[in-house]
Design a protein around this motif. Structure first.
Motif, PDB file in Angstrom:
ATOM      1  N   SER A  85       0.797  -1.225   0.000  1.00 29.53           N
ATOM      2  CA  SER A  85       0.000   0.000   0.000  1.00 29.53           C
ATOM      3  C   SER A  85       0.831   1.278   0.000  1.00 29.53           C
ATOM      4  CB  SER A  85      -0.932   0.002   1.215  1.00 29.53           C
ATOM      5  OG  SER A  85      -0.164  -0.119   2.403  1.00 29.53           O
ATOM      6  N   SER A  86       2.111   1.185   0.388  1.00 29.92           N
ATOM      7  CA  SER A  86       2.934   2.392   0.464  1.00 29.92           C
ATOM      8  C   SER A  86       4.412   2.039   0.348  1.00 29.92           C
ATOM      9  CB  SER A  86       2.690   3.109   1.788  1.00 29.92           C
ATOM     10  OG  SER A  86       3.166   2.305   2.860  1.00 29.92           O
ATOM     11  N   GLN A  87       5.226   3.062   0.132  1.00 28.23           N
ATOM     12  CA  GLN A  87       6.675   2.861   0.097  1.00 28.23           C
ATOM     13  C   GLN A  87       7.170   2.421   1.467  1.00 28.23           C
ATOM     14  OE1 GLN A  87       8.708   2.954  -2.699  1.00 28.23           O
ATOM     15  NE2 GLN A  87      10.128   2.012  -1.268  1.00 28.23           N
ATOM     16  N   ALA A  88       6.538   2.927   2.520  1.00 30.88           N
ATOM     17  CA  ALA A  88       6.919   2.525   3.882  1.00 30.88           C
ATOM     18  C   ALA A  88       6.693   1.027   4.085  1.00 30.88           C
ATOM     19  CB  ALA A  88       6.131   3.331   4.913  1.00 30.88           C
ATOM     20  N   ALA A  89       5.603   0.507   3.533  1.00 32.24           N
ATOM     21  CA  ALA A  89       5.324  -0.930   3.644  1.00 32.24           C
ATOM     22  C   ALA A  89       6.358  -1.731   2.855  1.00 32.24           C
ATOM     23  CB  ALA A  89       3.913  -1.237   3.148  1.00 32.24           C
ATOM     24  N   ALA A  90       6.747  -1.251   1.688  1.00 33.25           N
ATOM     25  CA  ALA A  90       7.771  -1.935   0.888  1.00 33.25           C
ATOM     26  C   ALA A  90       9.103  -1.952   1.645  1.00 33.25           C
ATOM     27  CB  ALA A  90       7.933  -1.253  -0.464  1.00 33.25           C
ATOM     28  N   ASN A  91       9.454  -0.824   2.237  1.00 31.80           N
ATOM     29  CA  ASN A  91      10.693  -0.750   3.013  1.00 31.80           C
ATOM     30  C   ASN A  91      10.649  -1.685   4.223  1.00 31.80           C
ATOM     31  OD1 ASN A  91      11.570   1.198   1.213  1.00 31.80           O
ATOM     32  ND2 ASN A  91      11.086   2.915   2.559  1.00 31.80           N
TER      33      ASN A  91
END
Length: 104
Positions: free
Chosen positions: A76-82
């Motif tokens: 859902s977000s770049q933070a989740a990918a990180n």
């Protein structure tokens, strides 16, 4: 008798070498032990990702080859990918992580 022993030893050594070379891994193909290790790593990474509250709704696929984990799918977000990358790196046996996830 001595000649027969030498002959049998030579044949046994040749068979052992051929077997060892035949079971070793190549750059494109894993040996049996490496495949099992990669399967274990994949299972551990999947469990770690699943148990991370921030990633519960993510659709993350995990594949492992020679200790290199590839994450793909949707978050859902770049933070989740990180976070997924960080979680995968924290699993024992992981050499590196390739992040191929997409943000939806």
């Amino acid at each position: 008798m001595n000649q027969i022993s030498k002959y049998l030893s030579s044949v046994l050594l040749a068979v052992t070498l051929v077997t060892a070379v035949g079971c070793s891994s190549t750059s494109k193909q894993e040996g049996t032990g490496e495949y099992v290790d990669d399967t274990v790593i994949t299972s551990k990474v999947k469990a770690a990702v699943f148990n991370e509250p921030m990633l519960k709704s993510a659709e993350i696929n995990v594949e492992t080859f020679k200790g290199v984990v590839q994450l793909s799918g949707f978050v859902s977000s770049q933070a989740a990918a990180n976070k997924a990358t960080e979680v995968a790196r924290g699993v024992g046996g992981v050499k590196s992580v390739k992040n191929d996830m997409r943000i939806k």
